[in-house]
Design an enzyme around this catalytic site. Structure first.
Site, PDB file in Angstrom:
ATOM      1  N   HIS B  67      29.403  61.839  96.062  1.00 25.22           N
ATOM      2  CA  HIS B  67      28.663  60.780  96.764  1.00 25.22           C
ATOM      3  C   HIS B  67      29.160  59.407  96.324  1.00 25.22           C
ATOM      4  CE1 HIS B  67      25.383  58.183  98.055  1.00 25.22           C
ATOM      5  NE2 HIS B  67      25.156  57.857  96.791  1.00 25.22           N
ATOM      6  N   ASP B  97      50.224  38.115 111.500  1.00 27.26           N
ATOM      7  CA  ASP B  97      49.980  39.434 110.921  1.00 27.26           C
ATOM      8  C   ASP B  97      49.943  39.284 109.408  1.00 27.26           C
ATOM      9  OD1 ASP B  97      50.166  42.341 110.337  1.00 27.26           O
ATOM     10  OD2 ASP B  97      50.573  42.441 112.486  1.00 27.26           O
ATOM     11  N   TRP B 132      30.984  59.840  88.687  1.00 30.60           N
ATOM     12  CA  TRP B 132      32.141  59.095  89.184  1.00 30.60           C
ATOM     13  C   TRP B 132      32.871  58.374  88.065  1.00 30.60           C
ATOM     14  CZ3 TRP B 132      32.955  53.610  90.157  1.00 30.60           C
ATOM     15  CH2 TRP B 132      31.977  52.800  89.555  1.00 30.60           C
ATOM     16  N   SER B 162      46.942  52.767  96.900  1.00 33.73           N
ATOM     17  CA  SER B 162      46.711  52.137  98.206  1.00 33.73           C
ATOM     18  C   SER B 162      46.128  50.737  98.035  1.00 33.73           C
ATOM     19  CB  SER B 162      45.774  53.029  99.025  1.00 33.73           C
ATOM     20  OG  SER B 162      44.966  52.276  99.875  1.00 33.73           O
ATOM     21  N   SER B 163      45.133  50.618  97.143  1.00 37.46           N
ATOM     22  CA  SER B 163      44.513  49.306  96.929  1.00 37.46           C
ATOM     23  C   SER B 163      45.492  48.318  96.324  1.00 37.46           C
ATOM     24  CB  SER B 163      43.308  49.423  96.007  1.00 37.46           C
ATOM     25  OG  SER B 163      42.346  50.266  96.570  1.00 37.46           O
ATOM     26  N   HIS B 246      34.045  46.912  85.736  1.00 35.24           N
ATOM     27  CA  HIS B 246      33.249  45.732  86.030  1.00 35.24           C
ATOM     28  C   HIS B 246      33.915  44.849  87.074  1.00 35.24           C
ATOM     29  CE1 HIS B 246      29.769  43.329  86.030  1.00 35.24           C
ATOM     30  NE2 HIS B 246      30.607  42.322  86.172  1.00 35.24           N
ATOM     31  N   GLU B 248      35.660  45.926  89.348  1.00 33.60           N
ATOM     32  CA  GLU B 248      35.472  46.705  90.580  1.00 33.60           C
ATOM     33  C   GLU B 248      34.146  46.370  91.270  1.00 33.60           C
ATOM     34  OE1 GLU B 248      37.169  48.701  92.435  1.00 33.60           O
ATOM     35  OE2 GLU B 248      35.607  49.625  93.652  1.00 33.60           O
ATOM     36  N   TYR B 250      32.730  43.622  91.386  1.00 35.17           N
ATOM     37  CA  TYR B 250      32.927  42.363  92.115  1.00 35.17           C
ATOM     38  C   TYR B 250      33.879  42.544  93.279  1.00 35.17           C
ATOM     39  CZ  TYR B 250      30.088  40.403  88.571  1.00 35.17           C
ATOM     40  OH  TYR B 250      29.016  40.168  87.766  1.00 35.17           O
ATOM     41  N   SER B 261      28.715  34.167 103.793  1.00 39.98           N
ATOM     42  CA  SER B 261      28.914  32.729 103.968  1.00 39.98           C
ATOM     43  C   SER B 261      29.151  32.393 105.437  1.00 39.98           C
ATOM     44  CB  SER B 261      30.110  32.249 103.145  1.00 39.98           C
ATOM     45  OG  SER B 261      29.875  32.456 101.777  1.00 39.98           O
ATOM     46  N   HIS B 295      29.243  45.634  78.576  1.00 42.93           N
ATOM     47  CA  HIS B 295      27.797  45.734  78.830  1.00 42.93           C
ATOM     48  C   HIS B 295      27.430  47.098  79.420  1.00 42.93           C
ATOM     49  CE1 HIS B 295      28.373  43.665  83.028  1.00 42.93           C
ATOM     50  NE2 HIS B 295      28.564  44.955  83.126  1.00 42.93           N
ATOM     51  N   HIS B 296      28.453  47.884  79.792  1.00 48.58           N
ATOM     52  CA  HIS B 296      28.178  49.260  80.212  1.00 48.58           C
ATOM     53  C   HIS B 296      28.151  50.201  79.016  1.00 48.58           C
ATOM     54  CE1 HIS B 296      28.697  48.480  84.537  1.00 48.58           C
ATOM     55  NE2 HIS B 296      29.570  47.571  84.149  1.00 48.58           N
ATOM     56  N   THR B 321      26.920  33.074  90.246  1.00 50.15           N
ATOM     57  CA  THR B 321      26.259  33.864  91.278  1.00 50.15           C
ATOM     58  C   THR B 321      25.106  33.070  91.877  1.00 50.15           C
ATOM     59  OG1 THR B 321      26.786  35.776  89.906  1.00 50.15           O
ATOM     60  CG2 THR B 321      25.368  36.162  91.781  1.00 50.15           C
ATOM     61  N   LYS B 324      26.137  30.510  94.353  1.00 48.88           N
ATOM     62  CA  LYS B 324      26.349  31.037  95.696  1.00 48.88           C
ATOM     63  C   LYS B 324      25.022  31.193  96.436  1.00 48.88           C
ATOM     64  CE  LYS B 324      29.752  33.293  96.949  1.00 48.88           C
ATOM     65  NZ  LYS B 324      30.817  32.375  97.304  1.00 48.88           N
ATOM     66  N   ARG B 443      19.083  59.270  84.566  1.00 47.73           N
ATOM     67  CA  ARG B 443      19.855  59.498  85.779  1.00 47.73           C
ATOM     68  C   ARG B 443      20.696  60.758  85.618  1.00 47.73           C
ATOM     69  NH1 ARG B 443      24.868  55.137  85.302  1.00 47.73           N
ATOM     70  NH2 ARG B 443      25.499  56.070  87.261  1.00 47.73           N
TER      71      ARG B 443
HETATM   72  C1  HEM Z   1      24.282  39.192  87.790  1.00 51.84           C
HETATM   73  C2  HEM Z   1      25.086  40.160  88.015  1.00 51.84           C
HETATM   74  C3  HEM Z   1      25.083  41.524  87.300  1.00 51.84           C
HETATM   75  C4  HEM Z   1      24.727  41.865  86.033  1.00 51.84           C
HETATM   76  C5  HEM Z   1      24.207  40.935  84.950  1.00 51.84           C
HETATM   77  C6  HEM Z   1      24.930  43.287  85.899  1.00 51.84           C
HETATM   78  C7  HEM Z   1      24.688  44.032  84.749  1.00 51.84           C
HETATM   79  C8  HEM Z   1      24.839  45.408  84.645  1.00 51.84           C
HETATM   80  C9  HEM Z   1      24.702  46.167  83.446  1.00 51.84           C
HETATM   81  C10 HEM Z   1      24.329  45.587  82.097  1.00 51.84           C
HETATM   82  C11 HEM Z   1      24.932  47.473  83.741  1.00 51.84           C
HETATM   83  C12 HEM Z   1      24.941  48.671  82.770  1.00 51.84           C
HETATM   84  C13 HEM Z   1      23.649  49.373  82.783  1.00 51.84           C
HETATM   85  C14 HEM Z   1      23.729  50.640  81.985  1.00 51.84           C
HETATM   86  O1  HEM Z   1      24.548  51.529  82.295  1.00 51.84           O
HETATM   87  O2  HEM Z   1      22.931  50.759  81.015  1.00 51.84           O
HETATM   88  C15 HEM Z   1      25.258  47.541  85.137  1.00 51.84           C
HETATM   89  C16 HEM Z   1      25.556  48.711  85.799  1.00 51.84           C
HETATM   90  C17 HEM Z   1      26.080  48.745  87.092  1.00 51.84           C
HETATM   91  N1  HEM Z   1      26.218  47.669  87.934  1.00 51.84           N
HETATM   92 FE1  HEM Z   1      25.711  45.747  87.517  1.00 51.84          FE
HETATM   93  N2  HEM Z   1      25.391  43.784  87.073  1.00 51.84           N
HETATM   94  C18 HEM Z   1      25.505  42.729  87.942  1.00 51.84           C
HETATM   95  C19 HEM Z   1      25.954  42.780  89.241  1.00 51.84           C
HETATM   96  C20 HEM Z   1      26.433  43.916  89.844  1.00 51.84           C
HETATM   97  C21 HEM Z   1      27.066  43.934  91.131  1.00 51.84           C
HETATM   98  C22 HEM Z   1      27.304  42.712  92.011  1.00 51.84           C
HETATM   99  C23 HEM Z   1      27.401  45.222  91.382  1.00 51.84           C
HETATM  100  C24 HEM Z   1      28.098  45.838  92.581  1.00 51.84           C
HETATM  101  C25 HEM Z   1      28.221  45.314  93.729  1.00 51.84           C
HETATM  102  C26 HEM Z   1      26.969  46.020  90.263  1.00 51.84           C
HETATM  103  C27 HEM Z   1      27.135  47.396  90.171  1.00 51.84           C
HETATM  104  C28 HEM Z   1      26.815  48.136  89.077  1.00 51.84           C
HETATM  105  C29 HEM Z   1      27.053  49.557  88.981  1.00 51.84           C
HETATM  106  C30 HEM Z   1      27.714  50.454  90.041  1.00 51.84           C
HETATM  107  C31 HEM Z   1      26.589  49.952  87.748  1.00 51.84           C
HETATM  108  C32 HEM Z   1      26.545  51.362  87.187  1.00 51.84           C
HETATM  109  C33 HEM Z   1      27.832  51.875  86.659  1.00 51.84           C
HETATM  110  C34 HEM Z   1      27.600  53.276  86.160  1.00 51.84           C
HETATM  111  O3  HEM Z   1      27.235  53.448  84.993  1.00 51.84           O
HETATM  112  O4  HEM Z   1      27.769  54.220  86.948  1.00 51.84           O
HETATM  113  N3  HEM Z   1      26.380  45.190  89.351  1.00 51.84           N
HETATM  114  N4  HEM Z   1      25.197  46.265  85.677  1.00 51.84           N
HETATM  115 CU   LIG Z   2      29.321  45.623  84.836  1.00 50.17          CU
END
Ligand code: HEM
Ligand SMILES: [Cu+2]
Ligand SMILES: [Zn+2]
Lengths: 162, 535
Positions: B67, B97, B132, B162-163, B246, B248, B250, B261, B295-296, B321, B324, B443
């Site tokens: 998924h 192009d 994933w 590809s990317s 991370h 990614e 963005y 915008s 932070h992850h 952010t 914006k 989770r």
């Molecule tokens: C102010 C902006 C953001 C902050 C401060 C932030 C912070 C965090 C933090 C600290 C985690 C880790 C949580 C954990 O696993 O314990 C996390 C996970 C995640 N964030 Fe964000 N995030 C932000 C914006 C975004 C954006 C814009 C996206 C995607 C469009 C995003 C997608 C994700 C995803 C996919 C995960 C999970 C990754 C995984 O463990 O599978 N985040 N974020």
């Molecule tokens: Cu992150």
């Protein structure tokens, strides 16, 4: 031949004045016909003269040796300091004043209109506005009211301005 | 057109617009599979006792892995970058192009085998139940024997390749292909957004590729990069993975920022507020995005100084952010707002993405993240930024530009129904996940204590609503493709008419800040006969 001359002429029209002078001598040479490959802009006599000389066997050709056609024309132009396709920033000495319905800013085109972006007078004084300026119908900027009008390149008449 | 010409046009296409259409079809296809898989997840979690998969936890893990990968790599990225990026970026620059037209074809066609590999991976042996993130040692040979994980990794390699090719193409196009007189400061925000996305891809993907390749070697060639027994370090994998991941996130959202915008400017009939600020905000989000990866990893045992740094660095990203968000609000302020479906999705994006950003800032506190990590709170966070951020921006872009791209209009009433079903559906699905996370539900599990039943049932109900919404969207597209002409050619009208401020003196109806609206509807394959010129 005709397409080549047209692009030369059109480039000449929007080029800077001193370049126009050097240009008209180059384009005058286009009238003659010869098959010798040109190595200088002044030797260009038509598409036949714009064929690369190719490299000596066993060597890697330089751009000058292998470019052909319009790319060669552009390269020869560069060697003489002339930007054949006028790819530099738009210079518009006659446009330091705003275009008006009676005295529009003239825009060269190959069609009967051209997409024009206006950034105000002087250049860069408002957010860009894009619109069509036609040959028959003017284009007018929403932001500053400047009027643009297209004229067709390659048409028999001279450009409508100066 | 004959079969041969069709093959030439679609298989061998070097035209950015045709390739963009292929990307859209591909993204829609993957999104449908990804949505099906999400339905399986929510059915399994609709009650305790594994009601759907009957205790097959490995199958559940395979489903969540597939998924996530399908949604991220094969839906959101192809739609935003491949679809909107390819179609609109050259048009917005006034280019005929992309810079490397044939490379563009390769970029797309690498994705197809990549998709086949990931689907195969889910179907062979026990599948890749790694999540994933493909963490080692779970993805190692002891825990996942057989070829499934190797196939998944090869799939990620191919889509990464590809990317990368796409990124090179976009960067070159941006630098070299701007029309006569167009300086960087005149480039519209969406094209900037695609540029920053491409830079992030270019700088981050090779590191993921390295990490995954080391994993392949660990699995097959007896190395031990991530294997403690051989002197390796599993945390190294996480560093490599999150160095990419991370940026990614963005990559997933910055093109969406660009779309929002343009949408906000169109619905408010105003130029975007603070364009330069918007560009610098995207730039600093991209730059800072490389400085926050750990932070992850707050729960892996980092020392407290490291955690303090990553907490503060992460919170700094909230500044650009917010710039914006506030600039969008300032664009809307004082505009003559046209509340069409584009506006609904744009406003929905601003509202819900802000919630997701807020929970992100909560998670950025390393102390708070110790309990929240790997809980449903994280799932709620990333679905707010992705399912409601990135996906809403895709819908917003579709409703804004698809009449222009196709020359066919959609049924506006149905599109409003789509929005409201979607809005209600995703909120009912994901808002309760905050509560579940705060109560400690982890989770990536397929069963849970009875105490969590209530909110899980609500979430599963919400997912059914969103699936109905997605079916409505597919019908909207079907209806647009088959009846679009009868709905009138309203590419410009629905977004820009009536215009109370503009002149009607011009040859074509449109006068405004972006080039793509000035070309014919639908745009011809070679849109600019005489290149546009900026005075
Ligand atoms: C102010 C902006 C953001 C902050 C401060 C932030 C912070 C965090 C933090 C600290 C985690 C880790 C949580 C954990 O696993 O314990 C996390 C996970 C995640 N964030 Fe964000 N995030 C932000 C914006 C975004 C954006 C814009 C996206 C995607 C469009 C995003 C997608 C994700 C995803 C996919 C995960 C999970 C990754 C995984 O463990 O599978 N985040 N974020
Ligand atoms: Cu992150
Ligand atoms: Zn103006």
């Amino acid at each position: 031949m005709f397409a080549l001359r047209r692009s030369l002429l059109s480039a000449g029209r929007i080029a800077r004045p001193q370049q126009v002078a050097r240009f008209s001598s180059a384009s005058a040479l286009l009238q003659h016909k010869a098959v010798k490959p040109a190595e200088k802009l002044s030797e260009v006599t038509g598409p036949e003269s714009l064929i690369g000389t190719s490299a000596a066997p066993g060597t890697v050709p330089t751009d000058l040796e292998q470019e052909t056609g319009l790319a060669r024309l552009e390269l020869l132009g560069k060697m003489d300091g002339i930007d054949i396709f006028d790819l530099g920033p738009v210079i518009r000495p006659q446009h330091s004043v705003k275009g008006t319905p009676d005295d529009p800013i003239w825009v060269p085109t190959y069609d009967n209109s051209r997409i024009v972006g206006c950034s105000g007078t002087p250049h860069g004084s408002h957010e860009v506005q894009w619109f069509h300026a036609g040959v028959d119908k003017v284009g007018r900027c929403d932001e500053c009211g400047a009027v643009y009008r297209a004229y067709e390149l390659g048409a028999d008449e001279e450009a409508p301005h100066h | 057109m004959s079969l041969k010409l069709n093959i030439q046009r679609w298989l061998f296409s070097t035209n950015a617009k045709d390739i963009a259409v292929l990307y859209f079809i591909f993204a829609l296809f993957s999104a449908m599979i990804g949505t099906g898989l999400s339905a399986i997840i929510r059915l399994e979690l609709a009650n305790t006792g594994s009601p759907f998969l009957h205790g097959n936890t490995q199958a559940f893990n395979v489903v969540i892995t597939a998924h996530a990968i399908l949604m991220i790599f094969f839906f959101v990225m192809p739609a935003l970058v491949g679809g909107f990026g390819n179609y609109l970026m050259p048009l917005m620059l006034g280019a005929s192009d992309m810079a490397f037209a044939r490379l563009n074809n390769i970029s797309f066609w690498l994705l197809v085998p990549s998709l086949i590999l990931i689907l195969t991976s889910a179907l062979v042996e026990a599948g890749a139940g790694t999540g994933w993130t493909v963490y080692f040692p779970l993805a190692g040979i002891q825990s996942h024997s057989g070829p499934a994980v190797d196939l998944a990794i090869f799939s990620l390699h191919l889509s990464g390749f590809s990317s990368l090719l796409g990124a090179i193409n976009f960067i070159t196009t941006f630098i070299n292909m701007r029309t006569i007189g167009m300086k960087y400061e005149n480039v519209p925000l969406f094209a900037w957004a695609v540029l920053f996305t491409a830079i992030l891809l270019l700088l981050s993907l090779p590191v993921l590729a390295a990490g995954l390749t080391m994993g392949i070697f660990d699995r097959n060639f007896n190395t031990s990069f991530f294997e403690y027994a051989g002197g390796g370090d599993a945390v190294l994998y996480q560093h490599l993975f999150y160095w990419w991941n991370h940026p990614e996130v963005y990559i997933l959202i910055i093109p969406g920022f660009g779309i929002i915008s343009h949408a906000v400017s169109a619905i408010a009939s105003k130029p975007v507020f603070g364009v330069q600020g918007m560009i610098y905000a995207m730039w600093s989000i991209g730059l800072l995005g490389f400085c926050v990866w750990s932070h992850h990893m707050f729960a892996v045992g980092l020392d407290s100084d490291t955690r303090a740094y990553f907490t503060s660095a992460t919170m700094v990203i909230a500044v650009p952010t917010s710039i914006k968000i506030f600039s969008w609000l300032a664009t809307l302020y004082g505009g003559t707002i046209r509340l069409n479906v584009t506006a609904l999705f744009a406003l929905g994006f601003i509202f819900l993405f802000t919630i997701g950003g807020l929970t992100g800032v909560v998670l950025a506190n390393s102390a708070l993240d110790i309990p929240f990590h790997d809980s449903y709170y994280v799932v709620a966070h990333f679905h707010y930024v992705l399912s409601m951020g990135a996906v809403f921006s895709i819908f917003c872009g579709w409703y804004l530009w698809s009449p222009k791209i196709l020359g066919l209009h959609y049924n506006e009433r149905l599109s409003h129904i789509h929005f409201w079903l979607m809005f209600i559906g995703v909120n009912v699905t994901f808002f309760p996940m905050h509560f579940l996370g705060l109560q400690g539900m982890p989770r990536r599990i397929n069963d849970y204590p009875d105490a969590f039943i209530g909110w899980n049932q609500v979430a599963s109900l919400g997912s059914i609503i969103s699936i109905v919404a997605s079916i409505v969207f597919i019908y909207v597209v079907y209806d647009q493709l088959t009846n679009g002409l009868h709905q009138g050619n309203k590419a410009l009208d629905s977004q820009f008419k009536p215009s109370f401020m503009g002149t009607n003196l011009n040859v074509e109806g449109y006068t405004g800040p972006t080039l793509e609206w000035t070309v014919s509807t639908p745009p011809s394959l070679h849109a600019f006969n005489t290149p546009a010129v900026l005075y």
